[in-house]
Design an enzyme around this catalytic site. Structure first.
Site, short mmCIF file in Angstrom:
data_model
loop_
_atom_site.label_atom_id
_atom_site.label_comp_id
_atom_site.label_asym_id
_atom_site.label_seq_id
_atom_site.Cartn_x
_atom_site.Cartn_y
_atom_site.Cartn_z
N MET A 162 0.99 -1.15 0.04
CA MET A 162 0.17 0.05 -0.04
C MET A 162 0.90 1.22 -0.17
SD MET A 162 -2.67 -1.18 2.99
CE MET A 162 -1.78 -1.50 3.89
N GLY B 129 1.22 4.02 4.77
CA GLY B 129 2.05 3.42 3.73
C GLY B 129 2.73 2.11 4.52
N SER B 130 2.31 1.18 3.73
CA SER B 130 2.80 -0.22 4.50
C SER B 130 2.37 -1.35 3.68
CB SER B 130 1.84 -0.27 5.76
OG SER B 130 0.65 0.22 5.84
N ARG B 131 2.21 -2.61 4.17
CA ARG B 131 2.14 -3.93 3.47
C ARG B 131 1.24 -4.83 4.14
NH1 ARG B 131 7.38 -7.18 1.80
NH2 ARG B 131 6.53 -9.08 2.60
#
Length: 266
Positions: free
Chosen positions: A135, A223-225
């Site tokens: 993301m 912002g990440s995963r």
């Protein structure tokens, strides 16, 4: 002029009393479904409660920037709108069929492969099929349950903040994982992973809680995963590089024997 045995209301050109064509026995025509659409509703979305404080801070700073210099104030307006956009929490239409695994996050499918799940989730050391969704700061960051089931375990592990697009982020970065047991006995895992900018993982569920597919369970700032671990041998129905939509995109189907899908850039 009328004809013998016919009256005016039965003329061929008068359809008011026309008899509908007979239906074939046992055939039910599909029912039309309709959802009213609004142009404003496609742009303006509800906001996650995590965002109220941040939008208020951005708005206050914007007022100060206007007092200092008007062009700076307009930059603040843009940043405030972005902050709202980041914390948007739109409704999603989740496919409701047993066996479907739905994307837990908006973003791009970054990696697909066989990897051992995080050891703290207690799912063993055997590799599982992992689908990683990255993301960026413009994606909606609300996370949703990929399947229906009961949360068997939640586990938070502090860590580093490497770029979430790197493979080592799954091992080294701060993360929060859920092990979900489905009604048929299958166990899957979904792991929230902090990234380079993200500094806060929000998990709104707890062990023993029942989840429905597509139900919100948390979010990550900024912002990440998300990694989804499925039983080994599960055929992914998405390809690397494909854009996924949380609560809507089908990642896999336990009830299907369709082979793994391969994507092509167009």
């Amino acid at each position: 002029m009328s004809f013998p045995g016919h009256n005016a209301s039965q003329r061929a050109g008068d359809s008011r009393n026309a008899t509908p064509a007979p239906r074939r026995s046992g055939v039910v025509p599909p029912r039309e479904e309709e959802r009213p659409m609004s142009m404003i509703a496609t742009v303006v979305k509800p906001m996650h409660r995590e965002g109220y404080r941040f939008v208020a801070i951005f708005a206050a700073v914007t007022v100060v920037l206007f007092l200092i210099w008007e062009p700076l104030g307009w930059i603040g307006v843009g940043l405030t709108l972005w902050c709202y956009y980041f914390f948007r929490d739109p409704e999603r239409v989740t496919p409701a069929r047993e066996g479907l695994v739905i994307s837990p996050a908006d973003g791009v499918v970054q990696m697909i492969g066989d990897f051992a799940p995080p050891e703290e989730l207690g799912l063993g050391s055997e590799p599982m099929t992992r689908i990683a969704i990255f993301m960026n700061v413009f994606n909606c960051h609300v996370n949703r349950a990929p399947v229906s089931g009961r949360i068997e375990k939640t586990a938070y592990r502090p860590g580093k903040f490497f770029n979430a697009s790197l493979d080592k982020a799954s091992v080294d970065n701060e993360r929060n994982g859920l092990a979900i047991r489905m009604e048929d006995g299958r166990a899957i895992a979904v792991v929230q992973i902090a990234g380079l900018v993200a500094r806060r993982i929000v998990c709104e569920v707890k062990e023993g809680q029942a989840l429905l597919t597509g139900q919100r369970f948390g979010m990550i700032r900024f912002g990440s995963r998300l990694d989804v671990y499925l039983p080994r041998g599960t055929a992914p129905l998405v390809a690397v590089g494909q854009t996924a939509v949380a609560g809507e995109t089908v990642l896999a189907d336990f009830a299907s024997d369709e082979p793994r899908r391969i994507g092509a850039m167009r």
